[in-house]
Design an enzyme around this catalytic site. Structure first.
Site, mmCIF file in Angstrom:
data_model
loop_
_atom_site.group_PDB
_atom_site.id
_atom_site.type_symbol
_atom_site.label_atom_id
_atom_site.label_comp_id
_atom_site.label_asym_id
_atom_site.label_seq_id
_atom_site.Cartn_x
_atom_site.Cartn_y
_atom_site.Cartn_z
ATOM 1 N N ASN A 165 0.859 -1.179 0.000
ATOM 2 C CA ASN A 165 0.000 0.000 0.000
ATOM 3 C C ASN A 165 0.894 1.228 0.000
ATOM 4 O O ASN A 165 1.359 1.685 1.040
ATOM 5 C CB ASN A 165 -0.911 -0.009 1.229
ATOM 6 C CG ASN A 165 -1.907 -1.149 1.170
ATOM 7 O OD1 ASN A 165 -2.879 -1.069 0.414
ATOM 8 N ND2 ASN A 165 -1.633 -2.225 1.899
ATOM 9 N N GLU A 166 1.130 1.732 -1.204
ATOM 10 C CA GLU A 166 2.037 2.861 -1.379
ATOM 11 C C GLU A 166 1.326 4.163 -1.012
ATOM 12 O O GLU A 166 0.100 4.175 -0.841
ATOM 13 C CB GLU A 166 2.498 2.916 -2.850
ATOM 14 C CG GLU A 166 3.248 1.688 -3.328
ATOM 15 C CD GLU A 166 4.659 1.578 -2.742
ATOM 16 O OE1 GLU A 166 4.987 2.287 -1.772
ATOM 17 O OE2 GLU A 166 5.436 0.748 -3.271
ATOM 18 N N PRO A 167 2.091 5.269 -0.884
ATOM 19 C CA PRO A 167 1.450 6.558 -0.601
ATOM 20 C C PRO A 167 0.270 6.789 -1.546
ATOM 21 O O PRO A 167 0.356 6.495 -2.741
ATOM 22 C CB PRO A 167 2.575 7.566 -0.856
ATOM 23 C CG PRO A 167 3.814 6.801 -0.514
ATOM 24 C CD PRO A 167 3.554 5.395 -0.945
ATOM 25 N N SER A 169 -2.650 5.315 -0.715
ATOM 26 C CA SER A 169 -3.601 4.260 -0.352
ATOM 27 C C SER A 169 -4.427 4.718 0.849
ATOM 28 O O SER A 169 -3.874 5.126 1.872
ATOM 29 C CB SER A 169 -2.867 2.979 0.048
ATOM 30 O OG SER A 169 -2.011 2.554 -0.979
ATOM 31 N N THR A 184 10.229 2.177 -4.036
ATOM 32 C CA THR A 184 10.101 0.756 -3.709
ATOM 33 C C THR A 184 10.789 -0.091 -4.774
ATOM 34 O O THR A 184 11.485 -1.057 -4.473
ATOM 35 C CB THR A 184 8.602 0.376 -3.627
ATOM 36 O OG1 THR A 184 8.025 1.179 -2.612
ATOM 37 C CG2 THR A 184 8.398 -1.089 -3.349
#
Ligand code: F6R
Length: 639
Positions: A165-167, A169, A184
Site C-alpha cells: 500500500n504505497e502513498p 492508499s 520501492t
C-alpha cells in the site's frame, strides 16, 4: 544512546501515537516476536482451533522465521493448526520465479515446518488482469472464512508502505492490484539484479484489510527505517504514509531495534519525554541540537535559549550557559583533525587518535568496493599521504550489483581487443556473451558470469584507489563465501567467512581499523560485514595482544553521515581533496544508475556523498567551528 536514559517517560504518549517496543538488537526482538507467535499457536492448539497468521516477506521478518523454524525443529512447535495469509505478491510474476514471494515463503519458512500446504494463502501474480479483481475478492473471502487474522506481521517500506500500500492508499482500501512506487522499485533493484527487472505492479491486501486483524506487529530494523518509523509513530495519519493508519488500531505494536528507533523523540530529545540522566553524549546532543535549532553558534547561546527550548533542567545541572557552551564547543572542536592517523610529536591528550606510532598500520574494511571511498575516501588519501601503511580489504566483490548490460559490454570489449591484438578469439567469451544475452529476466548468473561481474568491480576498485595514492598491492579482495553462495537479504555467515577475516586481521595486526555497517539492516551485506567483524575481533581481544592497542573507527554507509553529536573524529577535506575523492568514487562505473535522469535528480551515490560531505562542513560552521569545504566523520567503536 538508548531509551533507557529516560528515567520516567510520563510524556511518551504526547509524542507516540502507537505503542513502540525498542529492543537492543533485531535478534533479541525477533526472538520475542517468535515467542509471541508460538504462544498464540499453542494456545489455539489447546482449544482445538486454528491460529490465523498474516505474514510478510522482505528481509525484516527473516530472523523471526528462522527462530520459528528453530522452535519447530528443536522444541517441537507444530504448525499443523496454522493458516497463513501473506500480504502481497509482485504482479505479473510466476510462482516459480526466484524472486516471487511464493518462493520466498517456501524457502524462508514453509518448507521447513509442518504446515499443511492447503493452509497457505498468497495472492497469485500469475492470473490475467481480468481475473485479478475476482482473485482479490476471493482472497478477502478466504480470510473471513478462516475467521479473520489473529496476528498480522508487517514490515515497513521507506515510502511508508505496509504490504504494497504505497502513498495514496486510503485507510479503507481492500485487496487489489496496485502500482509500485519508484522508491520501492529502486529498493528492490538489487534483488532483481537491476531496477528494470522489478515488476511494476503488485497485488496487496489493503490497509483496511490489514486493520481488521485482531493484533498487528510492525517490525523495522536499521537506521534506514528510522525516518519512516518516526513519521508513522509520531506524525498525523495520512494516506501519504499508509503505515500511519496503524494508529487507528488499538492492538498494534511497532517492534524495532535501536537504529530504527533512533529518530523517535524519546531518543532525539528525551528530555521532552521525561526526566533524563545527563550523560555526556546527551548533553552534546542537546547543545548541538539547540545551536542548530535557534540558528546561533554554540558560544553565543544564552540562558533564554536553553529555557525556551525545554532545556532549563540541563542548565540547573550544569551551572551556567557560559560554562556549558565552552565545554561543548571544546568537545566538538577537539573532534576535528586533519591527522586521522594521529599527529606525530604532538600532545595527543585532546586528539581523537594517538600520536604514536608515527606510522600506523591502517586497515579499511568495506563490505564491497566503493563503500570505502564514499564513506572515507578523503581520509584514506590523507592517511596515505601522512605516511601510514594503508590496506583496503573488500569482504565481497560486489559482483551481484553489476547489471547484465555492463557485463555484456565488458565482454564485447575484451573480445574486440582480442581480435585487435590478433590473439585467438577466446571461445569462452563468446559463450558467455551468448549466455548473458539469452538470459531470461532474473535467471541466476552462472559461476562464470559471476566471475566476470566480480572482475569488473575489482578493476574499477583498482582504478579508483589509484586516485587516492593507493596501489593495487594494498588491496585485498577477500571474496567471502557467504556472498558467493547467497542472495541479497538472505545471506548467512559461515565458519569459512570467520576464518578468512581472522587471518587477514592477524596478518595486518592493524593499529587502526575503519569499518561500517552497525546502523545497517542486519541482513544487508553491510550489516553482515559488521556482525562478522565483531565476532572475529572479540576473539582477538581475548587472545591477541595487538588488538588491545587497536582503535576501531566506524564510517557511515552510502548516502548517510553520523549525527554531529556522535562524532569522535571529523576530518576536513580541502576543495581539491573533495574533488579527488568524488572523482575516485565516479570510477565505479558499473554502479552508475542505468537511468540518465538520476544524474539530474542528484541521485547518483557520488553526488549524494559530495552533498553530505559539504553539508557536514556547513553544520560545523553553523555550530561556530572553522569553515571547511567538506568533512568526513567517524565514530569510535568499542567492540
Ligand atoms: C512484504 C511487504 C513490504 C515489506 C517492506 C519492507 O510482504 O509487504 O511492505 O514489508 O517493503 O521490506 P524489507 O523488510 O525488505 O525492508
Amino acid at each position: 544512546m538508548n531509551s533507557e536514559s529516560v528515567k520516567d517517560n510520563l510524556s511518551l504518549g504526547t509524542f507516540e501515537r502507537v505503542h513502540v517496543d525498542a529492543h537492543n538488537s533485531s535478534s533479541v526482538a525477533a526472538v520475542k516476536v517468535a515467542e509471541k507467535i508460538a504462544a498464540l499457536i499453542q494456545a489455539r492448539a489447546g482449544e482445538g482451533r486454528y491460529a490465523v497468521l498474516g505474514l510478510a516477506t522482505g528481509s525484516t521478518p527473516v530472523p523471526v522465521y528462522r527462530e520459528l523454524i528453530r522452535k519447530h525443529k528443536e522444541e517441537g512447535l507444530s504448525f499443523s493448526n496454522v493458516i497463513t495469509f501473506n500480504l502481497d505478491e509482485y504482479y505479473p510474476l510466476e510462482r516459480s520465479h526466484r524472486e516471487s514471494y511464493w518462493k520466498f515463503m517456501q524457502e524462508q519458512l514453509f518448507a521447513h515446518i509442518d504446515i499443511q500446504q492447503a493452509n497457505i494463502h498468497l495472492p497469485s501474480g500469475e492470473v490475467s488482469r481480468d481475473e485479478a479483481f475476482n482473485q482479490c475478492r476471493e482472497y478477502e473471502q478466504a480470510i473471513n472464512e478462516a475467521g479473520g487474522i489473529d496476528l498480522q506481521l508487517l514490515g515497513i517500506g521507506r515510502t511508508g508502505h505496509i504490504g504494497f500500500n504505497e502513498p495514496g492508499s486510503g485507510s479503507e482500501s481492500r485487496t487489489r492490484l496496485v502500482t509500485l512506487d519508484a522508491m520501492t522499485r529502486r529498493d528492490a533493484a538489487r534483488d532483481f539484479l537491476g531496477e528494470g527487472n522489478v515488476p511494476r505492479y503488485a497485488i496487496t491486501m489493503g490497509v483496511g484489510t490489514i486493520l481488521e486483524a485482531r493484533e498487528i506487529l510492525l517490525l523495522a530494523w536499521g537506521r534506514s527505517k528510522a525516518g519512516v518509523v518516526k513519521a508513522a509513530v509520531e506524525g498525523t495519519q495520512s494516506d501519504q504514509l499508509p503505515a500511519s493508519f496503524l494508529q487507528k488500531h488499538s492492538n498494534t505494536r511497532f517492534v524495532v531495534d535501536q537504529a530504527a528507533a533512533s529518530e523517535l523523540t524519546r531518543n532525539t530529545e528525551p528530555w521532552r519525554v521525561g526526566f533524563v540522566e545527563w550523560t555526556p553524549e546527551l548533553v552534546r546532543r542537546a547543545v548541538a541540537g539547540l545551536s542548530l535549532k535557534v540558528g546561533k553558534p554554540v558560544l553565543k547561546l544564552v540562558e533564554k535559549d536553553y529555557n525556551e527550548n525545554g532545556l532549563a533542567d540541563l542548565l540547573t545541572v550544569k551551572g551556567s550557559a557560559y560554562q556549558l557552551n565552552i565545554e561543548i564547543f571544546n568537545v566538538l572542536q577537539h573532534a576535528i583533525t586533519g591527522w586521522p592517523g594521529g599527529k606525530p610529536g604532538a600532545d595527543d591528550s585532546q586528539r581523537p587518535e594517538r600520536a604514536e606510532p608515527k606510522s600506523k598500520r591502517v586497515l579499511f574494511l568495506a563490505s564491497e568496493p566503493q563503500e570505502d571511498i564514499l564513506g572515507a575516501g578523503g581520509t584514506i588519501h590523507r592517511l596515505k599521504d601522512q605516511g601510514h601503511e594503508v590496506t583496503i580489504a573488500y569482504l565481497t566483490s560486489g559482483g551481484l550489483a553489476v547489471p547484465d548490460e555492463e557485463a555484456i559490454s565488458a565482454l564485447d570489449l575484451t573480445s574486440a581487443l582480442n581480435r585487435l591484438s590478433g590473439a585467438p578469439a577466446a571461445k569462452g567469451l563468446q559463450v558467455r556473451i551468448g549466455e548473458l544475452k539469452a538470459k531470461g529476466l532474473l535467471d541466476e548468473d552462472s559461476l562464470e558470469i559471476r566471475e566476470v561481474k566480480s572482475a569488473i568491480r575489482e578493476a574499477e576498485a583498482r582504478q579508483a584507489v589509484q586516485l587516492l595514492g593507493i596501489e593495487s598491492s594494498q588491496l585485498k579482495f577477500l571474496n567471502l563465501p557467504f556472498y558467493s553462495k547467497g542472495r541479497y537479504r538472505r545471506f548467512s555467515v559461515e565458519q569459512e567467512d570467520v576464518r578468512i577475516l581472522a587471518e587477514l586481521l592477524d596478518e595486518v595486526k592493524p593499529h587502526q581499523i575503519f569499518l561500517t555497517g552497525d546502523q545497517a539492516d542486519p541482513s544487508s551485506v553491510a550489516g553482515i560485514h559488521f556482525q562478522l567483524f565483531n565476532r572475529v575481533f572479540k576473539k582477538f581481544l581475548t587472545e591477541a595482544d595487538w588488538s588491545a592497542q587497536t582503535y576501531v573507527w566506524m564510517y557511515r554507509g552510502s548516502g548517510e553521515e553520523w549525527p554531529i553529536h556522535e562524532v569522535n573524529m571529523a576530518v576536513p577535506l580541502s576543495p581539491d581533496e573533495l574533488r579527488n575523492k568524488i572523482t575516485a568514487a565516479f570510477q565505479h562505473r558499473s554502479q552508475h544508475s542505468q537511468n540518465p535522469y538520476a544524474l539530474l535528480e542528484q541521485n547518483e551515490s557520488w553526488q549524494r556523498t559530495e552533498y553530505l560531505n559539504r553539508n557536514t562542513a556547513k553544520i560545523y560552521d553553523a555550530l561556530g567551528m572553522a569553515e571547511y569545504e567538506a568533512i568526513e566523520c567517524f565514530v569510535r567503536h568499542h567492540p
